[in-house]
Design an enzyme around this catalytic site. Structure first.
Site, PDB file in Angstrom:
ATOM      1  N   ARG A 224       3.532   6.761   0.448  1.00  7.35           N
ATOM      2  CA  ARG A 224       4.843   6.473  -0.126  1.00  7.35           C
ATOM      3  C   ARG A 224       5.857   6.351   1.013  1.00  7.35           C
ATOM      4  NH1 ARG A 224       2.936   4.887  -4.098  1.00  7.35           N
ATOM      5  NH2 ARG A 224       2.940   5.796  -6.183  1.00  7.35           N
ATOM      6  N   HIS A 272       4.338  -3.234  -0.733  1.00  2.00           N
ATOM      7  CA  HIS A 272       3.680  -2.349  -1.706  1.00  2.00           C
ATOM      8  C   HIS A 272       2.587  -3.116  -2.447  1.00  2.00           C
ATOM      9  CE1 HIS A 272       4.583   1.708  -3.724  1.00  2.00           C
ATOM     10  NE2 HIS A 272       3.324   1.397  -3.919  1.00  2.00           N
TER      11      HIS A 272
END
Lengths: 309, 309
Positions: A224, A272
């Site tokens: 993350r 992502h």
């Protein structure tokens, strides 16, 4: 069965169609048009809209539509006793393993240097270590980390892993706890982050960790954005302590236009995209979980809410 | 045993030291200081200096110090009956397989597109096919091509191969001959060239072959520069018939400064670095061949001089 679809970024129509194929009896209602909130006992959620969870008083299950659940758990509307299930989709695991293989091979084969040479018009072969001479460290030995570790081992890399709590991975030297982290970092020419985001792992990729890596090491972050202290990375690249970084995540996504990562010659960015959720492969998994839940059976991939993953 | 070292680009001292470790009785003499030419019965050669082979009248064996032998065979000084041995080093085979894995993964994971997006400041996830939806074609099913094919198959790609003469590779659909080439090319989203360079394979990557590939296909050339008609590649990239190319070789190496490949956004260049010869790993293999030769035993990896590889 009635479930709410709590996401404004995932394509509702695709999910609805894919889920109906595997569970025709499912009545899926997209936020905000969920109708009678009291009639809804399950939610499928990804970055649930603010206040949506709080509006479902009879909720007895939340199934995340992605691997990470940190945003879900941080939602003040999530009632304490409600079980949360993570999405573990073998297709996503495969995609993540493949992404890590690509990025570690890129670093191993000196792609940043060859790219710089191409830009400079320089044709010069560089000494090439064997994969067994590259020490790769994997932070996180869950489903994704274990898959990545095994795929890299097959390629001949000298792989080791770390997890916060002791967790043995067959064939992969494994470290754990605070001391273990220091030991793993010391031996990692390439460090791959596949940790869940929790209070303990936030900002783990910081100046202290970078200083403990061998000089010239490289990192791959497909955990993350909040695992990484972004200014510390820029400083470590500037000083040469780190030689390169591959980042699939950022603290703010999309990455703001003025951010220093965009044009950095030693950073490769992907949006992502390492392991996207795909309704086609995920629907049968979510449907099976909802059926087990409806039948009162034990659920797999339950999140430990105290631990945070 | 006395052998001449015929190369001006490979490091003589490293080869000499590595070979002595495995064959202390070898007396290796570097060109041009080879002393009495009549006393030399073997040559270790890589791009042998012009006229060097012709100066060795008693030559009974040439061992190439690389996988490709086209320059050696084209040397007018190479007497007709002299056996030529190719270098088949498992470390080089591994390095080539690894290089092909990296480049096919790069193309599969849309690295050219993500790189363009990074340069444009664009954070946008692209639809990602599964590896089983990528048809990869391998031209050449020798030691290197077979290794590459099997490594890609393990990653889940839909791999097939082609060779000029029929050659079955377990688990890999294989095509051969002229018709087979057309069939393989038609089904290759990514085409990898690992052919030997012969009269039949020179210029094989040309406008005709590109036109027969599916629109938007990509190529990886880690064969020889002369396999590729370079202007045809530029035209195919320009028209969009090809989407990208990864090239480890060029017709002229080093690539001339004014060459259009250097700055092309859809070309990744590496400087003939896919599988470097390494004296440390190659020396025991060369030494074993020289010993078998000295003992009059049958040699492995003998080149068919008529066939050209």
């Amino acid at each position: 069965m009635r479930a709410a679809f709590l996401s404004t970024t995932l394509p509702f129509a695709d999910w609805d169609a894919a889920l109906k194929e595997h569970m025709p009896e499912l009545e899926l209602r997209p936020w905000p048009g969920i109708g009678d909130a009291d009639a809804i006992d399950a939610a499928l959620a990804w970055q649930p809209p603010a206040g949506s969870l709080a509006r479902l008083p009879k909720l007895r299950l939340v199934h995340a539509l992605g691997a990470g659940v940190e945003e879900l758990l941080a939602d003040p509307g999530l009632a304490p006793g409600v079980p949360v299930v993570r999405l573990v989709d073998p297709s996503m695991t495969r995609a993540m393993g493949e992404y890590v293989q690509l990025q570690v091979l890129r670093l191993h084969r000196q792609d940043f240097d060859y790219r710089a040479q191409q830009e400079a018009g320089l044709w010069r072969e560089l000494p090439q270590p064997a994969p067994g001479e590259r020490r790769v460290g994997i932070l996180g030995l869950g489903v994704l980390g274990s898959e990545a570790a095994l795929r890299l081992k097959v390629l001949g890399f000298d792989v080791a892993g770390w997890s916060r709590l002791e967790r043995k991975q067959k064939g992969i030297p494994s470290f754990f706890g605070k001391d273990g982290l220091a030991a793993l970092v010391r031996r990692s020419d390439i460090l791959v982050c596949l940790l869940p985001l929790t209070r303990e792992t936030e900002n783990i990729l910081d100046v202290g960790l970078f200083a403990a890596l061998p000089r010239g090491a490289a990192i791959v972050n497909c955990g993350r954005g909040a695992h990484l202290v972004e200014d510390d990375l820029l400083a470590a690249l500037e000083s040469g302590q780190l030689s390169a970084a591959v980042l699939d995540v950022a603290r703010a996504e999309p990455l703001p236009p003025e951010h220093g990562f965009w044009s950095h010659p030693r950073i490769v960015l992907t949006p992502h995209a390492a392991a996207a959720t795909n309704p086609r492969t995920a629907a049968p998994i979510v449907a099976a979980a909802l059926r087990r839940f409806a039948a009162g059976n034990r659920l797999a991939n339950l999140v430990d809410r105290a631990r945070g993953y």
